[in-house]
Design an enzyme around this catalytic site. Sequence first.
Site, PDB file in Angstrom:
ATOM      1  CD  GLU A  88      -9.128  -4.494   7.275  1.00 24.50           C
ATOM      2  OE1 GLU A  88      -8.741  -3.319   7.249  1.00 24.50           O
ATOM      3  OE2 GLU A  88      -8.612  -5.357   8.041  1.00 24.50           O
ATOM      4  CG  ASP A  95      13.131  -0.192 -20.910  1.00 23.25           C
ATOM      5  OD1 ASP A  95      13.291  -1.330 -21.368  1.00 23.25           O
ATOM      6  OD2 ASP A  95      13.820   0.249 -19.962  1.00 23.25           O
TER       7      ASP A  95
END
Length: 729
Positions: free
Chosen positions: A615, A535
Amino acid sequence: MAILFNHETQVFTLQTLNSAYQMKVAEYGVLLHLYYGRRIDDCDLSYLIQRTDRGFCGNPYEMRQDRTFSLDYFPQEYSCFGIGDYRADCVKIINADGSCAVDYRYRSYQIKKGKYTLDGLPALYAEEEQGETLIIEMEDHHTGMKLELYYGIIEGSDVITRAAKIINGGEREAVVKRAMSMCLDFNHDNLDWVHFYGKHTMERELERSRVIHGRQSIGSERGTSSHQHNPFVILCDPMCTEDSGDCYGAGLVYSGSFLAETEVDQFHQTRLVMGISPDQFTWMLNPGESFQTPEAVMIYSGNGFTDLSHKFHRMVSSHLLRGPWARKRRPVLINNWEATYFNFNGEKLIHIAEAAKELGIEMLVLDDGWFGKRDSDYTGLGDWEVNETKLGGTLKGLAERINGLGMKFGIWVEPEMISEDSNLYRCHPNWAMRIPGRPGNIARNQFVLDFSRPEVVDGIQDMIFKILDEVNIEYIKWDFNRSISNYFSAVLPSGRQGEIGYRYMLGLYRFLENLVSRYPHILLESCSGGGGRFDFGMLYYSPQIWCSDNTDAVERLKIQYGTTFGYPVSSIGSHVSATPNHQTGRITPLETRATVAMAGTFGYELDLSILNDEEKEIIKRQVKEYKEHYNLINRGDYYRLSSPYGKCRAVAWAFVSPDQEECLFCGVMTCLQSNPDGTIIKLKGLNPKKTYQVGEQVYTGEALMYGGILLPVPKEEYQSWRYEIKAVK
Ligand code: DGJ
């Protein structure tokens, strides 16, 4: 930008860059809301209020000769409970005689240079010359209760902020039962409302519906803004789209329990109110005392959701985020949570850090489990002392080793919690929020500390600051892993127990303010089991928030999509994690996980020390690419190009530089098809007259925006594409 008061018509007009907001002091000082929308001058729009005698719509006593003036029909600026407006109200006060009514009438106003601030509460800021404040003073002549309505506007923006202060100017005590931050009346019901609901690991899903007769509400009683509903809503024209239409965004700069409520009344008019949830709330006001509501922010756009989001994004970046990390490039991090959970030691962390360093990652974050007796989530919260046995040395020593690798070091904390099995609980059982005589409600085996008590906040703060003073910590993840229930404070009298929720927030904000002002170099990331406290209030202290505990790239498409309506990408904590994903078991390509995490504060959360060479090469490239595009992603304009809720099989978005020279297009294919249709995505925000290079091809801006780009046929499930699009000189 201007705040105008027309003495003749008694109309206040707040003018922002493109919008205007109007109120009028009507007969006997009743403050009416007149208008919010496209920018207008200080004309008097009160002629739009139909004056006629309406059944069962009483009139203020002074107007008894005039049966056309009804508080139950007239649009109110801050509606009062108990005096004849039966719609969703802003303020409810129980007076000393037991009556429940307050009748605020206009007294005076002040217009001031600079934007107001709120004591102890987060609020938007602006330079003195950049902001302007209007304070409207109201009074109930019968009790002496006063009200100050605060409005702030900020140069070069369409932001309007609001807050209210209730002051007991009378001689007897009063109890505030409800005190909203904002009220917005519309003289029609031709509106949709958009809000963002969810749950733990699936936050901020978008829901859009018509406003309906009666009340519709979302909110939280959990002591946090919550995973379940976000304190940000949009009211809009039913025809509003990303690219056109009227829309009004409203959000609370507050992180506790809240209410956002719409009501369509008997005359097809709509009201939106937003503020602290009244359910767990009462506030006792002795004579001379006051209560300050949190701030609400409102932005209007006449150009659809994308423009509205851009305005909120700029507001957050320029007027809410603070400290050096608001503007500085944030480090790419590796967090050990999904790599090890509680099962680590110092050497394991060093191995992960070494692997990370090789890949260009800049910071190791040591998550939960480094303190007290904390090898599981059953114990140890509240004991903020380093577990040196587990780490195989001091935290300072570990930080030095990480720093020695050329990496920054950060830690996880959960300061607001206490485990029953902790030394802190054994010493201070009544610091935990529990109702005496009731076993209470336990979640993740922990209780919430009573942060409404200053001594509790100070006690935890001392322990945490001691560590921060000793160790070179440059990042903190501040977590909160349960909802509050069984509100009770051992030190408040019974008549004040309803004050805990708000007092708790003041305690939390004080701690956070102390933290950011004493350690401005620390990058704070807040978190509440992911996005349970995402928020505007938390963003005032922490420029980034862990968006969700769900790191599944495909579910994140929805979570991040919903989040971007109100919040900028630079605030959205997002990491690449392992596959199969730990929350859903889904298998996704490593590139797709990076595509999604790049629409946020990029990082990794998997065991890098066990990667294979292929990777490692991919991740090295991803980290380099993210750093190269950092400004574009974090300072460019963000465009939602297709919706995860729509028909399109690809979810796509783009970042466009303010000069329209550069764009990063990202798209993820969410389902595979045999004999596939063509998937076309239209770009946005480019200059139609410029020519752009996309890979080997060259296109005009017009072609890319009005025609679109054709995505290749995917070769694997959940394939994604990132296209760098550059204007050709
Ligand atoms: C919840 C957070 O959201 C996770 O990322 C992790 O930090 C755990 N808490 C640790 O307990």
